[in-house]
Design a protein around this motif. Sequence first.
Motif, short mmCIF file in Angstrom:
data_model
loop_
_atom_site.label_atom_id
_atom_site.label_comp_id
_atom_site.label_asym_id
_atom_site.label_seq_id
_atom_site.Cartn_x
_atom_site.Cartn_y
_atom_site.Cartn_z
N ILE A 1 1.12 -1.37 -0.07
CA ILE A 1 -0.05 -0.02 0.02
C ILE A 1 0.76 1.21 0.08
N GLU A 2 1.99 1.30 0.90
CA GLU A 2 2.57 2.34 0.75
C GLU A 2 3.54 2.64 -0.41
N ASP B 1 2.21 1.93 -3.60
CA ASP B 1 1.40 2.08 -4.28
C ASP B 1 0.81 3.42 -4.26
N SER B 2 1.07 4.11 -2.98
CA SER B 2 0.66 5.36 -2.79
C SER B 2 1.79 6.36 -3.22
N ILE C 1 3.54 8.92 -5.99
CA ILE C 1 3.12 9.50 -7.05
C ILE C 1 4.30 10.03 -7.72
N GLN D 1 3.41 11.37 -1.83
CA GLN D 1 2.49 10.81 -1.47
C GLN D 1 1.15 11.86 -1.68
N GLN D 2 0.11 11.24 -1.70
CA GLN D 2 -1.15 11.97 -2.05
C GLN D 2 -1.40 13.09 -1.11
N SER D 3 -1.05 13.03 0.27
CA SER D 3 -1.28 13.95 1.02
C SER D 3 -0.16 14.81 1.61
N PRO E 1 -3.32 9.01 -10.63
CA PRO E 1 -2.02 9.10 -10.42
C PRO E 1 -1.04 8.60 -11.65
#
Length: 271
Positions: free
Chosen positions: A23-24, A26-27, A29, A71-73, A96
Amino acid sequence: MNPLKNFTIILLCFFSLYSYAEIEQDSIISISGQILQNKSLEPISNATISIKRTRKGTICDSLGVFHLQIQQSDTLIISALGYQPKQWEVPFIFNPDFPPFFTIKLNDISYLLKEIDIYALGTWDEFKEEFLNAEITEKNPINEDIKKQLKPFNTKKPNIVPAQYRPKREGKMGVVDAIFRPTDFLHNKFSKTEKAKKKISKLIREESKTKKINKKFNADIVSDATGLKGEELIKFMEYCGGKISVSEHSSEYEVMKQILDLYKDYTTKEE
């Protein structure tokens, strides 16, 4: 305690950690953008961009363009000499695989000059000397640290390829990239736009290299060095063709020495 139960617990922990790592990964970008001056919209070169969460980052090129993995955030911290630092929250990216090209604007920093006394009987040279020697007070001391950070990059040559023609990734991507950066790898491998950018980028670099060589070795330079004109100049240029070695890194002295040595051989042969 039951050995089978122990093994089951260990196995569950392993899969939990593996899933979290996936998950880490894949997040992450890959984004690109450009740092601009707020009013003139001129590119700001060598701006530093760091991720607030990790304090890791990158430095823009001469056109203010940067590439960064986030990362997204994440929130980015942008700093540049003569500009107010800025914290910029990365907007939500809906796709992404094809994130937008971001533009980030910075405001100028105003400087305070030391007060100068001008007297009616003083000369222009006296005023100019005092003005040039006046110390500039920096409102934001953080820029002094940025100067030290950028010092190793001051001699970096600017990228001759315009930002719109630069591929996202220069060079080939290998097996490691395919495993850990599959999205970038597939985009680099199959994207028609990326392939077109690579071809254009290569042509621009080759054209620039040819222009640099032509400035060091051309008919005017050979004519000035040897005094040859017309047909004789053309014959000597043809004679030099397979013997002279000129690259974009050759100095003018090296090229001139080769021309004169070849001219000496050429005249001896003619005699």
